[in-house]
Design a protein around this motif. Structure first.
Motif, PDB file in Angstrom:
ATOM      1  N   LEU A 109       0.871  -1.184   0.000  1.00 27.27           N
ATOM      2  CA  LEU A 109       0.000   0.000   0.000  1.00 27.27           C
ATOM      3  C   LEU A 109       0.903   1.227   0.000  1.00 27.27           C
ATOM      4  CD1 LEU A 109      -2.428  -1.376   2.657  1.00 27.27           C
ATOM      5  CD2 LEU A 109      -3.162  -0.596   0.431  1.00 27.27           C
ATOM      6  N   LYS A 110       0.892   1.923  -1.120  1.00 26.50           N
ATOM      7  CA  LYS A 110       1.885   2.982  -1.300  1.00 26.50           C
ATOM      8  C   LYS A 110       1.185   4.287  -1.681  1.00 26.50           C
ATOM      9  CE  LYS A 110       6.167   3.488  -4.000  1.00 26.50           C
ATOM     10  NZ  LYS A 110       5.902   4.608  -4.866  1.00 26.50           N
ATOM     11  N   GLY A 111       1.741   5.395  -1.265  1.00 26.35           N
ATOM     12  CA  GLY A 111       1.149   6.692  -1.594  1.00 26.35           C
ATOM     13  C   GLY A 111       2.121   7.653  -2.262  1.00 26.35           C
ATOM     14  N   SER A 112       3.421   7.464  -1.990  1.00 28.82           N
ATOM     15  CA  SER A 112       4.411   8.418  -2.527  1.00 28.82           C
ATOM     16  C   SER A 112       4.799   8.033  -3.955  1.00 28.82           C
ATOM     17  CB  SER A 112       5.649   8.434  -1.642  1.00 28.82           C
ATOM     18  OG  SER A 112       6.246   7.168  -1.661  1.00 28.82           O
ATOM     19  N   PRO A 113       5.233   9.024  -4.756  1.00 25.96           N
ATOM     20  CA  PRO A 113       5.682   8.679  -6.112  1.00 25.96           C
ATOM     21  C   PRO A 113       6.950   7.821  -6.064  1.00 25.96           C
ATOM     22  CG  PRO A 113       5.869  11.068  -5.686  1.00 25.96           C
ATOM     23  CD  PRO A 113       5.342  10.438  -4.450  1.00 25.96           C
ATOM     24  N   ASP A 114       7.231   7.120  -7.169  1.00 26.12           N
ATOM     25  CA  ASP A 114       8.423   6.262  -7.210  1.00 26.12           C
ATOM     26  C   ASP A 114       9.693   7.080  -7.023  1.00 26.12           C
ATOM     27  OD1 ASP A 114       6.920   4.054  -7.699  1.00 26.12           O
ATOM     28  OD2 ASP A 114       7.189   4.092  -9.872  1.00 26.12           O
ATOM     29  N   ALA A 115      10.613   6.537  -6.243  1.00 26.43           N
ATOM     30  CA  ALA A 115      11.926   7.185  -6.089  1.00 26.43           C
ATOM     31  C   ALA A 115      12.868   6.472  -7.046  1.00 26.43           C
ATOM     32  CB  ALA A 115      12.395   7.065  -4.651  1.00 26.43           C
ATOM     33  N   THR A 116      13.184   7.116  -8.177  1.00 23.76           N
ATOM     34  CA  THR A 116      13.941   6.398  -9.218  1.00 23.76           C
ATOM     35  C   THR A 116      15.330   5.969  -8.747  1.00 23.76           C
ATOM     36  OG1 THR A 116      14.390   8.579 -10.137  1.00 23.76           O
ATOM     37  CG2 THR A 116      12.802   7.239 -11.315  1.00 23.76           C
ATOM     38  N   GLU A 117      15.842   6.625  -7.684  1.00 24.76           N
ATOM     39  CA  GLU A 117      17.161   6.199  -7.184  1.00 24.76           C
ATOM     40  C   GLU A 117      17.090   4.786  -6.574  1.00 24.76           C
ATOM     41  OE1 GLU A 117      15.553   8.855  -6.073  1.00 24.76           O
ATOM     42  OE2 GLU A 117      15.448   8.882  -3.879  1.00 24.76           O
ATOM     43  N   GLN A 118      15.869   4.306  -6.293  1.00 24.03           N
ATOM     44  CA  GLN A 118      15.731   2.955  -5.721  1.00 24.03           C
ATOM     45  C   GLN A 118      15.453   1.909  -6.803  1.00 24.03           C
ATOM     46  OE1 GLN A 118      12.858   2.688  -2.515  1.00 24.03           O
ATOM     47  NE2 GLN A 118      13.368   4.711  -1.788  1.00 24.03           N
ATOM     48  N   TYR A 119      15.539   2.324  -8.086  1.00 23.58           N
ATOM     49  CA  TYR A 119      15.137   1.452  -9.191  1.00 23.58           C
ATOM     50  C   TYR A 119      15.821   0.083  -9.139  1.00 23.58           C
ATOM     51  CZ  TYR A 119      14.716  -0.467 -13.874  1.00 23.58           C
ATOM     52  OH  TYR A 119      14.478  -1.303 -14.925  1.00 23.58           O
ATOM     53  N   ILE A 120      17.153   0.079  -9.020  1.00 26.38           N
ATOM     54  CA  ILE A 120      17.882  -1.196  -9.106  1.00 26.38           C
ATOM     55  C   ILE A 120      17.486  -2.123  -7.957  1.00 26.38           C
ATOM     56  CG2 ILE A 120      20.184  -2.253  -9.149  1.00 26.38           C
ATOM     57  CD1 ILE A 120      21.192   0.447 -10.239  1.00 26.38           C
ATOM     58  N   SER A 121      17.462  -1.578  -6.732  1.00 25.96           N
ATOM     59  CA  SER A 121      17.145  -2.438  -5.591  1.00 25.96           C
ATOM     60  C   SER A 121      15.689  -2.906  -5.618  1.00 25.96           C
ATOM     61  CB  SER A 121      17.488  -1.747  -4.270  1.00 25.96           C
ATOM     62  OG  SER A 121      17.251  -0.384  -4.352  1.00 25.96           O
ATOM     63  N   VAL A 122      14.777  -2.045  -6.080  1.00 26.22           N
ATOM     64  CA  VAL A 122      13.370  -2.485  -6.161  1.00 26.22           C
ATOM     65  C   VAL A 122      13.231  -3.597  -7.198  1.00 26.22           C
ATOM     66  CG1 VAL A 122      11.031  -1.791  -6.850  1.00 26.22           C
ATOM     67  CG2 VAL A 122      12.345  -0.326  -5.347  1.00 26.22           C
ATOM     68  N   MET A 123      13.877  -3.423  -8.368  1.00 24.84           N
ATOM     69  CA  MET A 123      13.775  -4.450  -9.409  1.00 24.84           C
ATOM     70  C   MET A 123      14.400  -5.768  -8.942  1.00 24.84           C
ATOM     71  SD  MET A 123      11.943  -3.160 -11.699  1.00 24.84           S
ATOM     72  CE  MET A 123      11.879  -4.532 -12.819  1.00 24.84           C
ATOM     73  N   ASN A 124      15.506  -5.685  -8.197  1.00 22.65           N
ATOM     74  CA  ASN A 124      16.119  -6.912  -7.671  1.00 22.65           C
ATOM     75  C   ASN A 124      15.154  -7.633  -6.730  1.00 22.65           C
ATOM     76  OD1 ASN A 124      18.510  -6.782  -9.040  1.00 22.65           O
ATOM     77  ND2 ASN A 124      19.583  -5.612  -7.488  1.00 22.65           N
ATOM     78  N   ALA A 125      14.445  -6.849  -5.895  1.00 19.33           N
ATOM     79  CA  ALA A 125      13.468  -7.452  -4.971  1.00 19.33           C
ATOM     80  C   ALA A 125      12.327  -8.099  -5.760  1.00 19.33           C
ATOM     81  CB  ALA A 125      12.926  -6.395  -4.014  1.00 19.33           C
ATOM     82  N   ILE A 126      11.896  -7.416  -6.834  1.00 20.22           N
ATOM     83  CA  ILE A 126      10.800  -7.973  -7.648  1.00 20.22           C
ATOM     84  C   ILE A 126      11.236  -9.288  -8.303  1.00 20.22           C
ATOM     85  CG2 ILE A 126       9.323  -7.587  -9.672  1.00 20.22           C
ATOM     86  CD1 ILE A 126       9.466  -4.568  -9.015  1.00 20.22           C
ATOM     87  N   PHE A 127      12.449  -9.327  -8.843  1.00 19.31           N
ATOM     88  CA  PHE A 127      12.933 -10.553  -9.487  1.00 19.31           C
ATOM     89  C   PHE A 127      13.078 -11.681  -8.460  1.00 19.31           C
ATOM     90  CE2 PHE A 127      14.877  -7.539 -12.763  1.00 19.31           C
ATOM     91  CZ  PHE A 127      13.818  -7.735 -13.633  1.00 19.31           C
TER      92      PHE A 127
END
Ligand SMILES: [Zn+2]
Ligand SMILES: [Zn+2]
Length: 305
Positions: free
Chosen positions: A161-179
């Protein structure tokens, strides 16, 4: 049609909840329209707690973990006793009445801790990647415990449950978590309550066969949570659930963490860059810059051959 053992409808649900007080008050101020509805942190919690208790009451074998993502830290607010204790402790489902109390108590302490931080420190976007990784670690631990014991394996599910816009600096770590979630067969559902869609959560739901939703009427959040996110994976096969309206597949470049439409990809490690580079900053591969022949010349030489 009765579910088989493999289709056992008990589930391990990990809820990642963004609990940034400033964020929710800003979002509530933004949407004064009675059509869209306001959603302060208090109303959000009221609705989420009803959803959590309903989930626990739905099946006595259901297990729940609640994680708060607040500023640069994530905190476990509630864990079903059965997640860690296999043979001892209260029976499954016996803690239903205490879940809300425990969540609120820990959240209150967390918000007080955040409020004591210097101004500016608590305005940072929540660490989604950290909260997702923590959730996956807890799911993995619970799955390993059930594999070694007598308990049946629960279907793991993660609701963000999220409300804030995406923080693109977290892109790599978020994608790693998704994979990682995709590999461990953890479904990621997402409910975006902010003003715009979240490309991170759209991709997470798309890659893990989850559901992504941005509710139109935020003050009816409970209705959405109960009708869409309460059902187990087995029930989903015969429910009319919202269809994806499209996924924003844009990636963020590894050099500036900006969302880009077109970019350069390292042929060795697949890192993405927004501009031509001679050396990959991730794996160190060097590239020869070949002078490109203009398209008209290439056409002419091809015709000559
Ligand atoms: Zn860049
Ligand atoms: Zn590379």
């Amino acid at each position: 049609m009765a579910p088989s053992d493999e289709d056992d409808d008990s589930c391990l649900l990990v809820v990642v909840l963004e609990t940034h007080e400033d964020l929710w008050s800003a979002l509530a101020d933004e949407s004064e329209s009675p059509v869209i509805g306001n959603l302060s942190l208090t109303t959000l919690l009221q609705q989420v707690l009803v959803f959590l208790n309903t989930f626990l009451a739905l099946n006595e074998a259901n297990e729940l973990v609640v994680i708060a993502a607040c500023g640069d830290q994530s905190e476990v607010l509630y864990t079903s006793p059965s997640v860690h204790r296999e043979r001892q402790g209260p029976k499954h489902g016996a803690v239903t009445g205490n879940a809300s109390e425990e969540v609120l108590k820990k959240l209150h302490a967390l918000l007080q801790e955040q409020a004591a931080l210097p101004v500016g420190d608590h305005a940072r976007p929540a660490v989604l990647a950290g909260a997702l990784s923590r959730a996956l670690c807890l799911i993995n631990k619970a799955q390993l415990a059930s594999a070694g014991g007598s308990r049946t394996r629960k279907q793991p599910r993660l609701l963000c449950l999220k409300g804030s816009p995406d923080a693109t600096e977290q892109y790599i770590s978020v994608m790693n978590a998704i994979f990682a979630a995709q590999r461990c067969e953890v479904v990621i559902d997402a409910c975006m309550l902010g003003a715009s869609d979240s490309a991170f959560l759209q991709q997470a739901a798309h890659l893990t066969n989850g559901i992504y939703l941005r509710p139109k009427h935020k003050d009816a959040l409970l209705q959405y949570l109960l009708t869409i996110f309460c059902g187990d994976a087995f029930s989903r096969s015969f429910l009319q659930l919202p269809r994806p309206i499209g996924v924003d597949f844009r990636a963020a470049c590894f050099c500036h963490r900006r969302a880009i439409d077109l970019g350069y990809v390292c042929s060795v490690c697949l890192s993405i860059f927004c501009e031509s580079i001679t050396e990959c900053s991730t794996c160190g591969t060097t590239f020869k810059v070949v002078a490109r022949t203009p398209a008209t010349k290439r056409k002419a030489s091809a015709a000559a051959v």
